[in-house]
Design a protein around this motif. Structure first.
Motif, PDB file in Angstrom:
ATOM      1  N   ASP A  74       0.877  -1.173  -0.060  1.00 10.97           N
ATOM      2  CA  ASP A  74      -0.137   0.115  -0.025  1.00 10.97           C
ATOM      3  C   ASP A  74       0.939   1.222  -0.149  1.00 10.97           C
ATOM      4  O   ASP A  74       1.601   1.335   0.944  1.00 10.97           O
ATOM      5  N   THR A  75       0.859   2.072  -0.896  1.00 10.51           N
ATOM      6  CA  THR A  75       1.677   3.437  -1.218  1.00 10.51           C
ATOM      7  C   THR A  75       1.040   4.463  -0.686  1.00 10.51           C
ATOM      8  O   THR A  75       1.639   5.723  -1.078  1.00 10.51           O
ATOM      9  N   SER A  76      -0.115   4.659  -0.198  1.00 10.46           N
ATOM     10  CA  SER A  76      -0.887   5.715   0.370  1.00 10.46           C
ATOM     11  C   SER A  76       0.020   6.830   1.090  1.00 10.46           C
ATOM     12  O   SER A  76       0.181   7.790   0.969  1.00 10.46           O
ATOM     13  N   ALA A  77       0.738   6.025   2.098  1.00  8.89           N
ATOM     14  CA  ALA A  77       1.522   6.857   2.882  1.00  8.89           C
ATOM     15  C   ALA A  77       2.704   7.236   2.176  1.00  8.89           C
ATOM     16  O   ALA A  77       3.209   8.310   2.648  1.00  8.89           O
ATOM     17  N   VAL A  78       3.300   6.673   1.215  1.00 13.45           N
ATOM     18  CA  VAL A  78       4.402   6.960   0.588  1.00 13.45           C
ATOM     19  C   VAL A  78       4.114   8.147  -0.282  1.00 13.45           C
ATOM     20  O   VAL A  78       4.914   9.375  -0.334  1.00 13.45           O
ATOM     21  N   VAL A  79       3.057   8.190  -1.145  1.00 11.38           N
ATOM     22  CA  VAL A  79       2.669   9.184  -1.984  1.00 11.38           C
ATOM     23  C   VAL A  79       2.496  10.611  -0.935  1.00 11.38           C
ATOM     24  O   VAL A  79       2.947  11.585  -1.508  1.00 11.38           O
ATOM     25  N   SER A  80       1.785  10.203   0.067  1.00 12.04           N
ATOM     26  CA  SER A  80       1.536  11.640   0.920  1.00 12.04           C
ATOM     27  C   SER A  80       2.923  12.249   1.517  1.00 12.04           C
ATOM     28  O   SER A  80       3.146  13.351   1.493  1.00 12.04           O
ATOM     29  N   ALA A  81       3.839  11.443   1.888  1.00 13.60           N
ATOM     30  CA  ALA A  81       4.932  11.621   2.309  1.00 13.60           C
ATOM     31  C   ALA A  81       6.069  12.564   1.441  1.00 13.60           C
ATOM     32  O   ALA A  81       6.575  13.409   1.621  1.00 13.60           O
ATOM     33  N   ILE A  82       5.670  11.975   0.106  1.00 19.99           N
ATOM     34  CA  ILE A  82       6.565  12.659  -0.936  1.00 19.99           C
ATOM     35  C   ILE A  82       6.072  14.240  -1.251  1.00 19.99           C
ATOM     36  O   ILE A  82       6.786  15.005  -1.255  1.00 19.99           O
ATOM     37  N   LEU A  83       4.812  14.251  -1.035  1.00 20.31           N
ATOM     38  CA  LEU A  83       4.213  15.724  -1.257  1.00 20.31           C
ATOM     39  C   LEU A  83       4.566  16.466  -0.076  1.00 20.31           C
ATOM     40  O   LEU A  83       4.778  17.632  -0.041  1.00 20.31           O
ATOM     41  N   ASP A  84       4.172  15.849   1.175  1.00 22.44           N
ATOM     42  CA  ASP A  84       4.709  16.570   2.525  1.00 22.44           C
ATOM     43  C   ASP A  84       6.056  17.003   2.272  1.00 22.44           C
ATOM     44  O   ASP A  84       6.327  18.202   3.125  1.00 22.44           O
ATOM     45  N   ALA A  85       6.985  16.270   1.673  1.00 23.14           N
ATOM     46  CA  ALA A  85       8.462  16.639   1.928  1.00 23.14           C
ATOM     47  C   ALA A  85       8.806  17.808   0.930  1.00 23.14           C
ATOM     48  O   ALA A  85       9.937  18.258   0.725  1.00 23.14           O
ATOM     49  N   GLY A  86       7.656  18.257   0.063  1.00 24.23           N
ATOM     50  CA  GLY A  86       7.837  19.208  -1.116  1.00 24.23           C
ATOM     51  C   GLY A  86       8.611  18.861  -2.323  1.00 24.23           C
ATOM     52  O   GLY A  86       9.024  19.624  -3.151  1.00 24.23           O
ATOM     53  N   LYS A  87       8.588  17.498  -2.303  1.00 26.90           N
ATOM     54  CA  LYS A  87       8.955  16.921  -3.622  1.00 26.90           C
ATOM     55  C   LYS A  87       7.873  17.256  -4.552  1.00 26.90           C
ATOM     56  O   LYS A  87       6.636  16.841  -4.269  1.00 26.90           O
ATOM     57  N   THR A  88       8.297  16.897  -5.998  1.00 23.91           N
ATOM     58  CA  THR A  88       7.254  16.677  -7.021  1.00 23.91           C
ATOM     59  C   THR A  88       7.139  15.250  -7.413  1.00 23.91           C
ATOM     60  O   THR A  88       8.057  14.583  -7.526  1.00 23.91           O
ATOM     61  N   LEU A  89       5.833  14.957  -7.135  1.00 20.67           N
ATOM     62  CA  LEU A  89       5.235  13.587  -7.373  1.00 20.67           C
ATOM     63  C   LEU A  89       4.721  13.296  -8.921  1.00 20.67           C
ATOM     64  O   LEU A  89       4.187  14.176  -9.211  1.00 20.67           O
ATOM     65  N   TYR A  90       5.152  12.223  -9.414  1.00 22.27           N
ATOM     66  CA  TYR A  90       4.533  11.762 -10.670  1.00 22.27           C
ATOM     67  C   TYR A  90       3.949  10.337 -10.269  1.00 22.27           C
ATOM     68  O   TYR A  90       4.510   9.583  -9.661  1.00 22.27           O
ATOM     69  N   VAL A  91       2.831  10.149 -11.049  1.00 21.46           N
ATOM     70  CA  VAL A  91       2.151   8.898 -11.089  1.00 21.46           C
ATOM     71  C   VAL A  91       1.905   8.207 -12.351  1.00 21.46           C
ATOM     72  O   VAL A  91       1.736   8.977 -13.318  1.00 21.46           O
ATOM     73  N   PRO A  92       1.719   6.766 -12.456  1.00 14.01           N
ATOM     74  CA  PRO A  92       1.565   6.303 -13.953  1.00 14.01           C
ATOM     75  C   PRO A  92       0.094   6.476 -14.438  1.00 14.01           C
ATOM     76  O   PRO A  92      -0.898   6.584 -13.595  1.00 14.01           O
ATOM     77  N   LYS A  93       0.377   6.724 -15.777  1.00 20.21           N
ATOM     78  CA  LYS A  93      -0.979   6.993 -16.428  1.00 20.21           C
ATOM     79  C   LYS A  93      -1.031   5.867 -17.614  1.00 20.21           C
ATOM     80  O   LYS A  93      -0.236   6.051 -18.478  1.00 20.21           O
ATOM     81  N   MET A  94      -1.906   5.159 -17.698  1.00 23.02           N
ATOM     82  CA  MET A  94      -1.977   3.852 -18.884  1.00 23.02           C
ATOM     83  C   MET A  94      -2.513   5.081 -20.173  1.00 23.02           C
ATOM     84  O   MET A  94      -3.777   5.544 -20.093  1.00 23.02           O
TER      85      MET A  94
END
Length: 226
Positions: A74-94
């Motif tokens: 489960d990556t829900s905590a990971v993606v939130s942490a990426i945003l909280d840390a001020g990093k830029t988040l990218y996610v897959p799009k089919m």
């Protein structure tokens, strides 16, 4: 008339497909036996290890998969942490399921992330437009080079080989992205796999072909394989 591939290549390819198919079937059965509590407990340990990884802490632009409802980390905590840390988040799009083509699109904060629609296999995916503008994407432009790609998989082994879900999305994307980065004289990102304990096999257990990408690091609940 153009000649087809040599017979031994065709046979080797058929054998590889069969081996991968058998391993996917076995792995699906194993993962189906895990309770959601077990997956959550492992996911929390994996998330802690990822967030402590120097490559993660030093990264600025990070792609991370949005997890399926069951059967994987489960990556829900990971993606939130990426945003909280001020990093830029990218996610897959089919982009083309039949041809196994995807891109990685930028997410603009927690509200954007929360409102992503559910797509195939219950995985949330961004639309290509956000507020009427095209999202920056890794392949088609507008994005800064990624430092880290956090990847899923059906199984991994201790020689860092990866078995995907069978459509070749990541292998095709990585080949295209590496070529684009090479043309721009930019370094390729580190590839970090997240795996449940049951998904990590001994070295040499994953059948691989010449288009299969290895990862740089595997993070499981019991530590890191690199």
């Amino acid at each position: 008339m153009a000649a087809g591939p040599p017979l031994h290549h065709v046979m080797a390819s058929a054998i590889l497909r069969k081996q991968k198919g058998a391993l996917r079937k076995a792995m699906r059965a194993t993962l189906a036996n895990l309770t959601s509590d077990e997956i959550q407990a492992q996911s929390q340990q994996i998330t802690r290890s990822l967030l402590a990884l120097p490559e993660f802490q030093q990264s600025k632009n990070v792609s991370c998969f949005l997890s399926m409802p069951t059967g994987e980390v489960d990556t829900s905590a990971v993606v939130s942490a990426i945003l909280d840390a001020g990093k830029t988040l990218y996610v897959p799009k089919m982009l083309d399921e039949d041809r196994g083509i995807m891109d990685l699109l930028q997410i603009f904060g927690e509200d954007d992330l929360r409102t992503l629609p559910s797509a195939k296999w219950g995985i949330r995916e961004p639309d290509e437009l956000v507020k009427g503008k095209r999202r920056p994407s890794a392949l088609t432009g507008g994005a800064e080079p990624l430092d880290l790609i956090v990847m899923p998989g059906m199984a991994f082994d201790r020689s860092l080989s990866r078995l995907g879900y069978g459509k070749g999305f990541y292998d095709r994307f990585l080949s295209s992205y590496a070529a684009a980065l090479h043309d721009r004289q930019q370094a390729r990102p580190r590839l970090v796999a997240l795996a449940l304990r049951e998904q990590i096999l001994e070295a040499g257990q994953i059948p691989v072909g010449n288009t299969d990408w290895k990862v740089d690091v595997i993070i499981g609940p019991d530590g890191i394989v690199s």
